[in-house]
Design an enzyme around this catalytic site. Structure first.
Site, PDB file in Angstrom:
ATOM      1  N   ARG A 197       0.844  -1.194   0.000  1.00  0.00           N
ATOM      2  CA  ARG A 197       0.000   0.000   0.000  1.00  0.00           C
ATOM      3  C   ARG A 197       0.883   1.249   0.000  1.00  0.00           C
ATOM      4  O   ARG A 197       2.044   1.218   0.387  1.00  0.00           O
ATOM      5  CB  ARG A 197      -0.912   0.037   1.225  1.00  0.00           C
ATOM      6  CG  ARG A 197      -0.181   0.139   2.566  1.00  0.00           C
ATOM      7  CD  ARG A 197      -1.141   0.513   3.686  1.00  0.00           C
ATOM      8  NE  ARG A 197      -0.532   0.519   5.014  1.00  0.00           N
ATOM      9  CZ  ARG A 197       0.187   1.515   5.513  1.00  0.00           C
ATOM     10  NH1 ARG A 197       0.405   2.602   4.784  1.00  0.00           N
ATOM     11  NH2 ARG A 197       0.692   1.444   6.737  1.00  0.00           N
ATOM     12  N   ASN A 237       8.891   6.205   4.312  1.00  0.00           N
ATOM     13  CA  ASN A 237       8.135   7.020   5.245  1.00  0.00           C
ATOM     14  C   ASN A 237       8.392   8.501   5.030  1.00  0.00           C
ATOM     15  O   ASN A 237       8.332   8.986   3.913  1.00  0.00           O
ATOM     16  CB  ASN A 237       8.420   6.569   6.682  1.00  0.00           C
ATOM     17  CG  ASN A 237       7.152   6.482   7.498  1.00  0.00           C
ATOM     18  OD1 ASN A 237       6.355   7.408   7.523  1.00  0.00           O
ATOM     19  ND2 ASN A 237       6.951   5.355   8.158  1.00  0.00           N
ATOM     20  N   ASP A 261       9.854   7.858  11.724  1.00  0.00           N
ATOM     21  CA  ASP A 261       8.601   7.821  10.972  1.00  0.00           C
ATOM     22  C   ASP A 261       8.513   9.081  10.117  1.00  0.00           C
ATOM     23  O   ASP A 261       9.481   9.442   9.466  1.00  0.00           O
ATOM     24  CB  ASP A 261       7.427   7.666  11.950  1.00  0.00           C
ATOM     25  CG  ASP A 261       6.227   6.982  11.339  1.00  0.00           C
ATOM     26  OD1 ASP A 261       5.815   7.371  10.234  1.00  0.00           O
ATOM     27  OD2 ASP A 261       5.672   6.064  11.967  1.00  0.00           O
TER      28      ASP A 261
END
Length: 305
Positions: free
Chosen positions: A104, A152, A202
């Protein structure tokens, strides 16, 4: 840096809130709930709390959103890119992972010239299964990097000459030389290696002085790094899964932090009841640049079905 004030927005927590972006033109904060399949927008009160909140439900997981120069929004969702018009209609743009349900789209952002970049990850987080894509100004899609694990946070230095990318799977934040005219990157190098047990880099944002603010998933914090990769400061967040951050508000001095609550059991949620919510951090000696806008073509096809 003075001790900042941190408070949670009183909104329903997301399963995996991510990708905050400050839309300077509309004075709105954008963010997504990846696993909750939601795209959110909020104007702010004077004390940096949510005022008018708008939510759009999607039929697929959504990793990132950015405003479009001509109106509407571009999303990295499912196996590719979507365009959301101001009236709420949704159309498909490029679908580089069409037919591959094992991956995804994940985080993304616009470069200074208006291209939209977003990476992928495998649902089972398989090493090397992620790819970084670039949605071009003509609406086409280019493959930029392969062999990533959890592509990310992405951002650019204020002068537009350096691009940063975090890979949560390898726990690295990498830097690249960036050619704005072509969108090409080179000179790949490691800027930061997060070696804190249980934590991974992240989402990220870059402030006006070129310093990087990186969410630590599993680390209960946002780390502030200099452009040389040196750790300048740590901002504690009362939720373990700090997923990303962005400066916003009228003066772009409030740091908004998205967080998650995926895979947290009841005991963990008791320790961090605001997990999944957005946190506002006030009192930092930094200012953001605002979100880049996608400036490309959005000629699109209607969603099937």
């Amino acid at each position: 840096m003075t001790t900042p004030q941190v408070f949670a927005w009183p909104l329903e927590p997301g399963l995996l809130s991510e990708g905050p972006r400050w839309d300077e033109e509309r004075q709105e904060l954008l963010w997504v709930d990846i696993l909750g399949r939601g795209f959110h927008r909020a104007t702010l009160t004077d004390d940096q709390r949510p005022d008018r909140v708008r939510t759009m439900a999607l039929d697929r997981h959504v990793g990132a959103a950015a405003p479009v120069a001509g109106g509407g929004y571009v999303l990295a969702a499912g196996q590719g890119f979507l365009f959301v018009d101001d009236d709420g209609s949704i159309c498909q743009l490029a679908q580089p992972e069409a037919g591959n349900p094992d991956v995804r789209m994940n985080d993304g952002a616009c470069d200074p010239e208006g291209r939209f970049w977003a990476g992928t990850m495998a649902y089972d987080e398989s090493p090397g299964a992620g790819t970084l894509y670039r949605l071009e100004l003509d609406g086409g899609c280019s493959t930029v990097l392969t062999g990533l694990t959890i592509s990310n946070g992405i951002g650019w230095s204020p002068d537009g000459r350096t691009m940063y990318l975090s890979d949560s799977g390898t726990r690295l934040v990498e830097a690249f030389d960036f050619d704005g005219a072509t969108g090409e990157i080179s000179g790949r190098r490691t800027l930061v290696h997060v070696d804190e047990p249980g934590a991974a880099p992240d989402g990220l944002t870059v402030d006006e002085n070129g310093e990087l603010w990186v969410g630590l998933y599993g680390g209960w914090a946002i780390n502030r790094y200099g452009p040389d990769g040196s750790l300048r400061a740590t901002v504690p967040i009362p939720a373990a899964q700090a997923t990303s951050c962005a400066f916003g508000g009228a003066d772009r001095r409030t740091l908004f932090v998205t967080t998650g609550r995926e895979r947290l059991d009841e005991a963990a949620l008791e320790r961090q009841p605001d997990a999944g919510r957005i946190f506002a951090v006030i009192g930092l000696d930094a200012r953001g640049t605002g979100s880049g806008r996608y400036r490309g073509r959005v000629a699109a096809a209607e969603l099937p079905g």
